[in-house]
Design an enzyme around this catalytic site. Structure first.
Site, PDB file in Angstrom:
ATOM      1  N   MET A  46      47.522  33.579  48.718  1.00 54.16           N
ATOM      2  CA  MET A  46      47.315  35.021  48.514  1.00 54.16           C
ATOM      3  C   MET A  46      48.074  35.763  49.602  1.00 54.16           C
ATOM      4  O   MET A  46      47.749  35.619  50.792  1.00 54.16           O
ATOM      5  CB  MET A  46      45.807  35.292  48.636  1.00 54.16           C
ATOM      6  N   ASP A  94      14.151  52.859  48.876  1.00 54.74           N
ATOM      7  CA  ASP A  94      14.799  53.347  47.655  1.00 54.74           C
ATOM      8  C   ASP A  94      13.724  53.840  46.689  1.00 54.74           C
ATOM      9  O   ASP A  94      12.640  53.255  46.581  1.00 54.74           O
ATOM     10  CB  ASP A  94      15.665  52.280  46.979  1.00 54.74           C
ATOM     11  N   ALA A 100      41.252  31.657  45.682  1.00 57.56           N
ATOM     12  CA  ALA A 100      41.935  32.531  46.637  1.00 57.56           C
ATOM     13  C   ALA A 100      41.042  33.720  46.969  1.00 57.56           C
ATOM     14  O   ALA A 100      40.564  33.853  48.099  1.00 57.56           O
ATOM     15  CB  ALA A 100      43.266  32.985  46.061  1.00 57.56           C
ATOM     16  N   LEU A 107      34.956  58.491  45.044  1.00 58.93           N
ATOM     17  CA  LEU A 107      34.128  57.424  45.622  1.00 58.93           C
ATOM     18  C   LEU A 107      34.184  56.185  44.734  1.00 58.93           C
ATOM     19  O   LEU A 107      34.174  56.275  43.513  1.00 58.93           O
ATOM     20  CB  LEU A 107      32.673  57.891  45.696  1.00 58.93           C
ATOM     21  N   ASP A 108      34.221  55.042  45.334  1.00 58.89           N
ATOM     22  CA  ASP A 108      33.939  53.800  44.608  1.00 58.89           C
ATOM     23  C   ASP A 108      33.209  52.868  45.565  1.00 58.89           C
ATOM     24  O   ASP A 108      33.018  53.209  46.740  1.00 58.89           O
ATOM     25  CB  ASP A 108      35.205  53.158  44.014  1.00 58.89           C
ATOM     26  N   GLN A 164      23.841  52.467  41.787  1.00 55.48           N
ATOM     27  CA  GLN A 164      24.670  52.507  40.564  1.00 55.48           C
ATOM     28  C   GLN A 164      25.176  51.136  40.122  1.00 55.48           C
ATOM     29  O   GLN A 164      25.632  50.985  38.993  1.00 55.48           O
ATOM     30  CB  GLN A 164      25.871  53.413  40.781  1.00 55.48           C
ATOM     31  N   TYR A 191      59.054  33.904  38.903  1.00 53.21           N
ATOM     32  CA  TYR A 191      59.883  33.828  40.106  1.00 53.21           C
ATOM     33  C   TYR A 191      61.095  32.924  39.836  1.00 53.21           C
ATOM     34  O   TYR A 191      61.237  32.364  38.748  1.00 53.21           O
ATOM     35  CB  TYR A 191      59.043  33.316  41.285  1.00 53.21           C
ATOM     36  N   CYS A 221      38.844  43.133  51.023  1.00 55.68           N
ATOM     37  CA  CYS A 221      37.956  42.754  49.922  1.00 55.68           C
ATOM     38  C   CYS A 221      36.862  43.803  49.763  1.00 55.68           C
ATOM     39  O   CYS A 221      36.267  44.228  50.757  1.00 55.68           O
ATOM     40  CB  CYS A 221      37.340  41.391  50.213  1.00 55.68           C
ATOM     41  N   GLN A 230      40.089  45.388  43.449  1.00 56.56           N
ATOM     42  CA  GLN A 230      40.223  46.731  43.998  1.00 56.56           C
ATOM     43  C   GLN A 230      40.748  46.783  45.433  1.00 56.56           C
ATOM     44  O   GLN A 230      41.493  47.689  45.778  1.00 56.56           O
ATOM     45  CB  GLN A 230      38.876  47.463  43.927  1.00 56.56           C
TER      46      GLN A 230
END
Ligand code: FAD
Ligand code: NAP
Ligand code: SF4
Length: 678
Positions: free
Chosen positions: A31, A408, A315, A662-663, A416, A171, A358, A344
């Protein structure tokens, strides 16, 4: 004879390849991280790899390193000075654990190299590259081979235990193998024998140069997903020839980068491709490596147990948890921070010029910068909100020694993520919640669910610090008729609280709009849980392996039984803002299901007739039964404002801090960094 590991006997059986033994079957796959090109990057890489070595992997394959400038998009190894940099990495790994093997991947990118002197057999530009490669002359071919041999020798001098030569993915080596990119009529093109020549000569000369006791791995396109790609017989013949040339291990790779079939995204079923390696393994006498969407020990163990491979390459899972192998060995699977295959923070970063990290582990590739060290003085900390931000803050702060109470309002942790996990294709999100649940237990966080926190509750609570991680409120757009009975929110849809009619318009085509379109256009089992279904949806034949694995295979398309409109105001293509490496898979899926995606939309009003809009200034009425709002979110920070007014020591993280763009990547990263220093 050593005792078998009682949890994973196959995974922890050493592999003897003659002159060397690999201590277990867990391979950290190649990686590229972006650190290879960064300032002080090799020092950071050394710490990154050494941490994985201490975490128990058997062998590490580095990110790809080019043998020369023309084959490179960044890092190369062609000089002694560059080899000295690599020595920092190999020393760190061998010092961390002298039983761990580290091999460098030699990656000649050929037509995919991001430079204007890139080369290929016939000068054909790939559809995913902006550069047209120069056609190699015969002298040019000789130079590329010599450069790869030089690179392998330097890798050996730098202390690597071996090299992996990449012969796949589009490649240079693979572009010689396939007719569509090799139109040559000399000895390097034409018949398959000639098209194999470049790969075989390269490996033959590398073996001669590095001697027998140096690991050689050849990465083959076991299923290239290419129209006009390699047939099964061609794959087998090449692998056998490599075996004859003294290659020690064959690693199977799936797809060329230009193929439009997902092979690693979260929608791909776990271990979907390992049967292809299994078939190849039966043809060979040397060990094989399989890969792709193998992210938990039990999956890896099953792959080995059914004889699909001798080694399992992971990886991204090694980014997510450097201690994956150690935890597996101890049977502590519930402590593994699982890769959710979102891409992401890893591949999306790589392809947008940022260094890799990560989403679930922001320390990945930041090991020299972000550390969770024990505290000198434990503080009493309240965290409000057990979404990704609150969870990551609470678990890290408690791991460091703080006394943490996590509140919470809901009856389960996750915020979420409890919605996200219900979207077909996002089942991996369950793993993140399992991980956090276990970390709360392990680090002794005092968890208070079903507790809607108010300012009064915290004012006299004796907390040294209060962290507000209360997330977001869905945005209600200002449209005439927005309170009409046919209007519902994405939360209503996912929780099944309000029915969706036979026709629906979705206002907002961001990540959540796409997820809702996926949910309501989908029927039956999630194809990410069923390899056969996945193969049908994407037109792959795993059993018969026609040319490329796809030639002549029909895609089985299930049109949505609902009429669906996915709408946005922007005039850019719908879905452009989705992840670089995964957005296309969502766009293709929804297109195939017949979802209508409209941009340039203005919302006029909602009434019994439906949704009245202008599309690029043309009036249109969408006569739909349901209108679903997915128009972004705003921060939920009333509690923060009140506590601050009360003079308490309070901080914001995640959606509560900033809802725009936001994520979970940002929420976890921000909360982890705060927890590291508090
Ligand atoms: P939240 O997750 O919103 O958590 C806030 C928590 O605070 C909630 O549990 C709430 O109950 C609690 N709370 C609020 N007020 C109080 C109070 N007064 N007292 C007690 N508790 C309170 N992100 C990605 O990166 N990738 C994805 O693929 C992705 N997919 C998604 C799919 C869907 C369907 C949805 C809805 C979201 C998705 N997201 C995704 C976004 C991601 O889930 C959010 O960015 C993330 O959850 C934000 O984390 P947070 O901790 O800030 O807030
Ligand atoms: P988002 O990505 O910001 O999308 C919001 C959508 O609503 C946009 O299409 C926007 O487009 C529209 N919108 C904004 N304001 C509006 C208004 N006043 N009236 C009408 N439309 C409006 O937010 P989201 O979809 O709610 O997702 C929340 C976060 O979760 C995102 O940041 C996303 O990254 C994350 N997430 C990620 C994934 C993933 O797969 N990576 C999946 C789900 C969620 P226009 O302004 O053009 O109309
Ligand atoms: Fe896996 Fe997502 Fe982390 Fe990449 S960012 S390693 S895909 S969890």
């Amino acid at each position: 004879m050593a005792l078998k590991n009682k949890h994973y006997p196959h995974l922890f059986t050493p592999l003897d390849i003659g002159f060397v033994t690999i201590k277990n079957r867990i391979l950290m796959g190649s990686m590229h991280t972006g650190l290879e090109e960064a300032k002080s990057g090799f020092e950071r890489l050394a710490t990154y790899y050494a941490e994985r070595a201490r975490g128990g992997v058997g062998m590490i394959i580095t990110g790809g390193i080019a043998p020369n400038i023309e084959g490179s998009s960044g890092a190369k190894l062609s000089t002694n000075a560059e080899a000295a940099q690599h020595k920092i990495v190999t020393d760190a790994v061998h010092n961390a654990d002298s039983d761990v093997r580290i091999c460098m991947q030699i990656l000649h990118e050929g037509p995919l190299a991001s430079n204007d002197i890139c080369v290929s057999p016939s000068g054909i530009r790939s559809r995913i590259s902006k550069f047209t490669p120069a056609k190699l002359s015969e002298d040019g071919i000789e130079k590329q081979i010599s450069d790869m041999v030089n690179c392998a020798q330097l890798a050996r001098a730098a202390g690597y235990d071996g090299v992996e030569i990449i012969g796949s993915a589009g490649y240079l080596i693979s572009s010689f193998l396939v007719k569509k990119t090799n139109l040559r009529t000399d000895d390097w093109g034409g018949s398959y024998e000639n098209r194999m020549r470049f790969a075989l000569e390269t490996v033959r000369r590398i073996r001669a140069a590095v001697g027998d006791e140096f690991i050689l791995i050849f990465r083959i396109a076991a299923m290239d997903m290419l129209q006009g790609g390699m047939s099964w017989d061609e794959v087998v013949l090449l692998a056998k020839r490599m075996q004859d040339l003294g290659v020690n291990i064959i690693s199977s790779h799936f797809t060329w980068h230009e193929a439009a079939i997902p092979t690693i995204a979260t929608m791909v079923p776990r271990a979907a491709f390992s049967s292809v390696t299994g078939r190849l393994r039966k043809e060979l006498d040397i060990p094989t490596i399989t890969s792709n969407r193998i992210n938990m020990p039990k999956i890896a163990e099953a792959v080995l147990a059914r004889g699909d491979a001798d080694l399992v390459s992971m990886a991204r899972p090694m980014l997510a948890d450097p201690d994956f192998a150690r935890k597996a060995k101890q049977g502590k699977d519930d402590e593994i921070n699982t890769c959710i295959a979102c891409n992401q923070a890893c591949l999306d970063h790589l392809f947008t010029g940022q260094h890799v990290s990560c989403l679930v582990n922001p320390r990945a590739c930041n090991e020299t910068i972000l550390n969770y060290l024990p505290v000198d003085r434990a503080k009493n900390i309240a965290v409000v909100g057990a979404g990704p931000a609150g969870l990551s803050f609470a678990t890290i702060a408690a791991e460091r020694g703080h006394q943490v109470t996590l509140f919470d309002a809901a009856d389960e942790i996750g915020g979420q993520f409890n919605l996200a996990k219900q979207i077909p294709g996002k089942e991996e999100f369950y793993e993140t919640l399992r991980y956090y649940g276990r970390m709360l237990e392990l680090h002794g966080v005092d968890l208070r669910l079903n507790t809607m926190v108010t300012t009064d509750m915290l004012m006299g609570g004796g907390f040294d610090e209060i962290i507000i991680a209360t997330g977001i409120n869905p945005r209600t757009p200002d449209i005439e008729g927005i309170n009409h009975a046919k209007v519902i929110s994405y939360i209503d849809v996912i929780k099944g609280q309000r029915p969706v009619g036979k026709s629906a318009a979705i206002i907002g085509a961001g990540g959540i709009g796409f997820d809702i379109a996926e949910l309501i256009s989908h029927s039956g089992c999630s194809s990410s849980l069923d390899i056969e279904l996945f193969a049908k949806e994407w037109g792959i034949d795993f059993d018969n392996h026609p040319r490329g694995g796809i030639a002549g295979v029909e895609t089985v398309i299930t049109k949505s039984t609902r009429e669906i409109y996915l709408l946005q105001r922007k005039t850019t293509p719908v879905g452009r803002g989705l992840g670089k490496t995964t957005g296309w898979t969502h766009r293709i899926t929804l297109n195939r299901r017949g979802v209508n995606m409209l941009n340039g939309v203005q919302y006029l009003k909602i009434d019994d007739e439906g949704l009245h809009i202008l599309v690029h200034d043309q009036p249109q009425t969408l006569n739909v039964e349901t209108i679903i709002i997915c128009a972004g979110q705003t921060s939920q920070r009333t509690l923060y404002d009140e506590l601050q007014e009360g003079g308490l020591n309070v901080s914001l993280v995640g959606g509560a801090y900033e809802a725009g763009e936001l994520d979970a990547k940002r929420a976890i990263d921000q909360a982890s960094r705060l927890a590291a220093v508090i």
